[in-house]
Design a protein around this motif. Sequence first.
Motif: not given
Length: 238
Positions: A1-5, A23-32, A178-180, A185-189
């Motif tokens: 799962m993808r979680i934003a913080v 816990a095996g999840h993806l994470c994206r961090l934000h400061h504001s 990111e999930a797949v 990974s640097e997989v191209l679009s």
Amino acid sequence: MRIAVLDDDPLQLELIDQVVRQAGHLCRLHHSGASFVQDLRRESFDLLLVDWEVPDLSGPEVVRWAREHLPATLPIVFITHRSEERDLVEGLNCGADDFIVKPIRVAELQARIAALLRRAYPQAQEDVLEFGPYRFTQSTFTAEFHDQSVVLTHREFALAVLLFQNQGRLMSRDHLREAVWGQNSEVLSRTLDTHVSRLRQVLRLRPGQEYAISAVYGLGYRLDALGCTTPTDLDLAS
């Protein structure tokens, strides 16, 4: 799962990041709050962790925005020093699903995230998934369409399951990659586009069928249930 913080404390962000990844999840961090909302406009997430007091926008303002613009089923958790009953009531009333009081206890945070994800995405826990004429068995990476086997690579299978489990929801390109393929990974679009094109072909995910994948320019892909009649051409090898 993808979680934003969202949290303006670097130490708290680092701790939450470690807990989420362990816990095996993806994470994206934000400061504001402003950067958080900006990311939510173009990216898709499975759960939000929101601090109450952050720069630019308060936690409650962010949560109210999310409830107005994002899927109603998206789980949102407040993480805050506030612990009085009126704060809990305000947080829940503005749209949060849960409330964690700082200092963060690692086991509690992991348990609450797991419980909310189970509740919001029950199909993620199932081995055999069925969507109309489609059947996916996750333990064996096997797919069927109208009881006929469909040969998919593991990544094609993972992408198909992710889209079906989130049908009707716009999934951002980064979320899918990111999930797949993994967060680092640097997989191209164009690799993602090639996989989507293959799924459209072998699973008949296009207009005129029961389900179709549509591209939203600059954002990502969405799988929609169209409710059309069953196709007569079941030659899955073509």
